[in-house]
Design a protein around this motif. Sequence first.
Motif, PDB file in Angstrom:
ATOM      1  N   GLU A 143       0.829  -1.219   0.000  1.00 28.05           N
ATOM      2  CA  GLU A 143       0.000   0.000   0.000  1.00 28.05           C
ATOM      3  C   GLU A 143       0.856   1.258   0.000  1.00 28.05           C
ATOM      4  O   GLU A 143       0.491   2.264  -0.588  1.00 28.05           O
ATOM      5  CB  GLU A 143      -0.917   0.016   1.224  1.00 28.05           C
ATOM      6  CG  GLU A 143      -2.103  -0.900   1.114  1.00 28.05           C
ATOM      7  CD  GLU A 143      -3.050  -0.749   2.293  1.00 28.05           C
ATOM      8  OE1 GLU A 143      -3.082   0.355   2.902  1.00 28.05           O
ATOM      9  OE2 GLU A 143      -3.752  -1.724   2.599  1.00 28.05           O
ATOM     10  N   ARG A 144       1.987   1.206   0.648  1.00 27.10           N
ATOM     11  CA  ARG A 144       2.827   2.386   0.852  1.00 27.10           C
ATOM     12  C   ARG A 144       3.704   2.733  -0.354  1.00 27.10           C
ATOM     13  O   ARG A 144       3.939   3.905  -0.641  1.00 27.10           O
ATOM     14  CB  ARG A 144       3.712   2.143   2.082  1.00 27.10           C
ATOM     15  CG  ARG A 144       4.657   3.249   2.428  1.00 27.10           C
ATOM     16  CD  ARG A 144       5.429   2.921   3.694  1.00 27.10           C
ATOM     17  NE  ARG A 144       6.404   3.933   3.970  1.00 27.10           N
ATOM     18  CZ  ARG A 144       6.158   5.126   4.476  1.00 27.10           C
ATOM     19  NH1 ARG A 144       4.926   5.457   4.783  1.00 27.10           N
ATOM     20  NH2 ARG A 144       7.125   5.991   4.689  1.00 27.10           N
ATOM     21  N   LEU A 145       4.199   1.709  -1.046  1.00 29.90           N
ATOM     22  CA  LEU A 145       5.169   1.907  -2.126  1.00 29.90           C
ATOM     23  C   LEU A 145       4.494   1.846  -3.493  1.00 29.90           C
ATOM     24  O   LEU A 145       3.413   1.286  -3.632  1.00 29.90           O
ATOM     25  CB  LEU A 145       6.254   0.822  -2.046  1.00 29.90           C
ATOM     26  CG  LEU A 145       7.040   0.724  -0.734  1.00 29.90           C
ATOM     27  CD1 LEU A 145       7.974  -0.478  -0.765  1.00 29.90           C
ATOM     28  CD2 LEU A 145       7.813   2.006  -0.461  1.00 29.90           C
ATOM     29  N   CYS A 150      10.966   4.448   3.024  1.00 25.71           N
ATOM     30  CA  CYS A 150      10.672   5.882   2.840  1.00 25.71           C
ATOM     31  C   CYS A 150      11.008   6.385   1.441  1.00 25.71           C
ATOM     32  O   CYS A 150      10.957   7.594   1.189  1.00 25.71           O
ATOM     33  CB  CYS A 150      11.402   6.700   3.900  1.00 25.71           C
ATOM     34  SG  CYS A 150      10.783   6.384   5.560  1.00 25.71           S
ATOM     35  N   LYS A 151      11.327   5.496   0.535  1.00 29.11           N
ATOM     36  CA  LYS A 151      11.757   5.900  -0.808  1.00 29.11           C
ATOM     37  C   LYS A 151      10.689   6.719  -1.544  1.00 29.11           C
ATOM     38  O   LYS A 151      11.013   7.596  -2.340  1.00 29.11           O
ATOM     39  CB  LYS A 151      12.112   4.651  -1.618  1.00 29.11           C
ATOM     40  CG  LYS A 151      12.682   4.920  -2.984  1.00 29.11           C
ATOM     41  CD  LYS A 151      14.121   5.359  -2.913  1.00 29.11           C
ATOM     42  CE  LYS A 151      14.719   5.401  -4.308  1.00 29.11           C
ATOM     43  NZ  LYS A 151      16.139   5.681  -4.291  1.00 29.11           N
ATOM     44  N   GLU A 203       8.854  15.641   3.640  1.00 31.30           N
ATOM     45  CA  GLU A 203       8.679  14.753   4.791  1.00 31.30           C
ATOM     46  C   GLU A 203      10.028  14.221   5.280  1.00 31.30           C
ATOM     47  O   GLU A 203      10.293  14.211   6.486  1.00 31.30           O
ATOM     48  CB  GLU A 203       7.803  13.555   4.417  1.00 31.30           C
ATOM     49  CG  GLU A 203       6.333  13.841   4.272  1.00 31.30           C
ATOM     50  CD  GLU A 203       5.597  12.592   3.822  1.00 31.30           C
ATOM     51  OE1 GLU A 203       4.901  11.998   4.673  1.00 31.30           O
ATOM     52  OE2 GLU A 203       5.726  12.206   2.639  1.00 31.30           O
ATOM     53  N   MET A 204      10.859  13.783   4.336  1.00 37.52           N
ATOM     54  CA  MET A 204      12.168  13.251   4.732  1.00 37.52           C
ATOM     55  C   MET A 204      13.036  14.344   5.340  1.00 37.52           C
ATOM     56  O   MET A 204      13.704  14.129   6.356  1.00 37.52           O
ATOM     57  CB  MET A 204      12.861  12.593   3.536  1.00 37.52           C
ATOM     58  CG  MET A 204      12.233  11.281   3.127  1.00 37.52           C
ATOM     59  SD  MET A 204      13.240  10.338   1.951  1.00 37.52           S
ATOM     60  CE  MET A 204      12.934  11.257   0.446  1.00 37.52           C
ATOM     61  N   HIS A 242      19.340  14.021  -2.337  1.00 42.14           N
ATOM     62  CA  HIS A 242      18.206  13.454  -1.603  1.00 42.14           C
ATOM     63  C   HIS A 242      18.056  11.939  -1.795  1.00 42.14           C
ATOM     64  O   HIS A 242      17.366  11.279  -1.023  1.00 42.14           O
ATOM     65  CB  HIS A 242      16.910  14.168  -1.969  1.00 42.14           C
ATOM     66  CG  HIS A 242      16.556  14.094  -3.428  1.00 42.14           C
ATOM     67  ND1 HIS A 242      15.976  12.990  -3.986  1.00 42.14           N
ATOM     68  CD2 HIS A 242      16.711  14.995  -4.427  1.00 42.14           C
ATOM     69  CE1 HIS A 242      15.786  13.201  -5.279  1.00 42.14           C
ATOM     70  NE2 HIS A 242      16.230  14.411  -5.572  1.00 42.14           N
ATOM     71  N   GLU A 243      18.727  11.356  -2.793  1.00 42.97           N
ATOM     72  CA  GLU A 243      18.680   9.896  -2.956  1.00 42.97           C
ATOM     73  C   GLU A 243      19.284   9.173  -1.747  1.00 42.97           C
ATOM     74  O   GLU A 243      19.026   7.990  -1.547  1.00 42.97           O
ATOM     75  CB  GLU A 243      19.418   9.476  -4.231  1.00 42.97           C
ATOM     76  CG  GLU A 243      18.637   9.712  -5.497  1.00 42.97           C
ATOM     77  CD  GLU A 243      17.382   8.842  -5.600  1.00 42.97           C
ATOM     78  OE1 GLU A 243      17.424   7.649  -5.241  1.00 42.97           O
ATOM     79  OE2 GLU A 243      16.345   9.376  -6.034  1.00 42.97           O
ATOM     80  N   LEU A 244      20.075   9.882  -0.960  1.00 40.37           N
ATOM     81  CA  LEU A 244      20.690   9.277   0.228  1.00 40.37           C
ATOM     82  C   LEU A 244      19.791   9.347   1.462  1.00 40.37           C
ATOM     83  O   LEU A 244      20.090   8.719   2.470  1.00 40.37           O
ATOM     84  CB  LEU A 244      22.011   9.985   0.553  1.00 40.37           C
ATOM     85  CG  LEU A 244      23.089   9.979  -0.518  1.00 40.37           C
ATOM     86  CD1 LEU A 244      24.319  10.717  -0.017  1.00 40.37           C
ATOM     87  CD2 LEU A 244      23.446   8.552  -0.910  1.00 40.37           C
TER      88      LEU A 244
END
Length: 193
Positions: A12-14, A53-54, A60-61, A80-82
């Motif tokens: 559901e999340r991804l 969290c991807k 949010e991150m 931000h990929e990290l």
Amino acid sequence: MNIDNLKADLKERLTKGRYEHTLRVTDTAVELAVNFHESVENATIAALFHDYCKCDSLEEMKQTIETSSELPDVLLSFHHELWHGPVASVRIEENYAITDQEIKDAIYFHTTGRANMTKLDKIIFIADYIEPFRNFPGVEEVRETAKTDLTKACYQAAKNTVRFLMERDNTVYPDSFHAYNDLNQHVFGGIKK
């Protein structure tokens, strides 16, 4: 922890593609855990949560990084990929009460690596790198090495990643350099002349 319930939450999340990637990384991590005598349960949990969290928004991150005492603000100075790994390591404790530091660290460092990687760190780092749908220069060599030498496979992946970033004039997160140097020491035994 009920793995089927966790998979349902992740589905559901991804996004569909990210969820399928997560399942492939999990299968790969389990194979590596069996092969290298690591906890299959820990490898499964860490792999399932590695991209938790991807798909979160950058805002949010960023907010999590700024407000969590566990995350260094320096992350915000890099691409931000990290962010998703460190943020996930915090969020899984908040949302699933996962406090096992080894699992949290494997998630945190799965993109960058670090010096003194644990076996679980290495498994998640490599599983994400070599999962079956990955297709880029050097991945087949790392896949082959990962069958027999986890540390050397991590070294190859770290070397490829640092080289890739440098060839494109991108910044390299310090942990990636530390991982490369530490793994180099383990593979080659010290300073070359």
